[in-house]
Design a protein around this motif. Sequence first.
Motif, mmCIF file in Angstrom:
data_model
loop_
_atom_site.group_PDB
_atom_site.id
_atom_site.type_symbol
_atom_site.label_atom_id
_atom_site.label_comp_id
_atom_site.label_asym_id
_atom_site.label_seq_id
_atom_site.Cartn_x
_atom_site.Cartn_y
_atom_site.Cartn_z
ATOM 1 N N LYS A 1 0.856 -1.187 0.000
ATOM 2 C CA LYS A 1 0.000 0.000 0.000
ATOM 3 C C LYS A 1 0.890 1.235 0.000
ATOM 4 N N ASP B 1 -5.696 2.149 4.039
ATOM 5 C CA ASP B 1 -5.031 1.128 4.863
ATOM 6 C C ASP B 1 -5.961 -0.061 5.058
ATOM 7 N N ALA C 1 -6.150 -2.219 2.029
ATOM 8 C CA ALA C 1 -4.959 -3.065 1.859
ATOM 9 C C ALA C 1 -5.030 -4.287 2.770
ATOM 10 N N CYS D 1 1.522 -7.870 4.126
ATOM 11 C CA CYS D 1 0.927 -6.608 3.733
ATOM 12 C C CYS D 1 1.945 -5.543 4.088
ATOM 13 N N LYS E 1 3.054 -1.635 4.080
ATOM 14 C CA LYS E 1 2.529 -0.283 3.941
ATOM 15 C C LYS E 1 3.680 0.702 3.801
ATOM 16 N N THR F 1 5.041 4.561 3.316
ATOM 17 C CA THR F 1 4.562 5.890 3.643
ATOM 18 C C THR F 1 5.754 6.833 3.732
ATOM 19 N N VAL G 1 -0.684 4.317 11.013
ATOM 20 C CA VAL G 1 -1.573 3.296 10.444
ATOM 21 C C VAL G 1 -2.981 3.547 10.975
ATOM 22 N N ILE H 1 1.524 -6.548 9.210
ATOM 23 C CA ILE H 1 1.740 -5.358 8.375
ATOM 24 C C ILE H 1 3.163 -4.857 8.592
ATOM 25 N N VAL I 1 5.426 -1.686 8.155
ATOM 26 C CA VAL I 1 5.344 -0.258 7.887
ATOM 27 C C VAL I 1 6.740 0.253 7.576
#
Length: 406
Positions: A7, A154, A157, A169, A171, A173, A211, A226, A228
């Motif tokens: 994502k 989020d 995803a 998954c 993420k 950013t 998140v 997840i 990040v």
Amino acid sequence: MALIVQKYGGTSVADAEAIKNVARRIIARRNKGDQMVVVVSAMGDTTDDLIKLAHQVSEKPGERELDALLSTGELVASTLVAMAIRSLGSEAISLSGAQAGIRTDANHSRARILEIDPSRMRRELEEGKIVIVAGFQGITDGLDITTLGRGGSDTTAVALAASLKAKACEKYTDVEGIYTADPRLVPEARQLRDISYEEMLEIAAYGSKVVHPRAVELAGEFDVPILVASSFAGNPGTLIHREVSMEVRNRVRSIAHDLDVAKIMVVGVPDRPGIAASIFEPLAKAGISVDTIVQNASINKITDLTFTVARSELDKAMKVVEPIAKSIGARECVSDAKLGKVSVIGTGMQNSPGYAARMFSTLSERGINIQLITTSEIRITCIIEESQVGNAVRALHQTFQLDAES
Ligand code: ASP
Ligand code: MG
């Protein structure tokens, strides 16, 4: 071959250069041999800009039209990412939420995902394509477009990762991961290697915007880890998952803060059944979410009711509460818009006494007055004056030795 859901947030696709950078990253990941589904947010501030535009043409834009309008932000981003990938020689296709099979309820602007039919995504993946899905949106049984609430990509995803049984998954950013505190407030804050779903949910709900809380909740429910990480740097990021290494279990993991807090006090309320409902039901109907609620023990059948709301909702909330306060015979209704929240979070606090006392004494040593206190099993939150939040976070970070490597 495994499947990875990635994502990318709005800042990661903010302009053409950023989109090309994301396209290169996606292709590099794909070339490691996994299938890829990529969820994107709208470019930069697109969603805010679209909301402004809607309010320029109409006082009441209407939820259905607004959702359809806002969904276009993610469509723009997803189509551009797909084009950028194709121009670099890889196969890609963009899908709207509806095309990706995301079916939601009809609560416009805050729809919940009911079911995902992944067959179209599967078909495209099997043809060797990278699938780019427009985040933050779905479709009702009546074929109306819905959005999932601000920050909802989020959730898209994580939901796709759960539905497709993805291996991970990820993420991406503009921050490098989850920290022991906001590094803008605490320069010695450390990035965490990993954190549990539970802890992350408290961190997300009590201040960090990294998140979306709903996405963390969903991830915990379906056990979707997840990662990040930053889309700009090579830092390994922070893994949100079920298991956290033994040596960190016994500690406070993070100090969260939130500057967007306002308090409403209904003073001198007659203490009888139905009073709380008479205040909070109309607030809920007006779409105002109430956070901390405290009711004092009553003296002579008179009590005070205090609660907090986001600062941006204070005026609206006061308009709802003031007439009710009058009608139930409360003495007065007062508000304070300049508050903040500071929270100490960690599963290590469960069943071990002393954390609250250390938090309160740290604040009192700095001359910081605590206005309200709330707790969960793994969190202690104090509501204090907004101007003292920075000091409080720095002091607590020190008290709980979060700058030290575990
Ligand atoms: N674009 C939407 C928003 O800004 C959704 C998202 O970014 O996740 O809220
Ligand atoms: Mg956005």
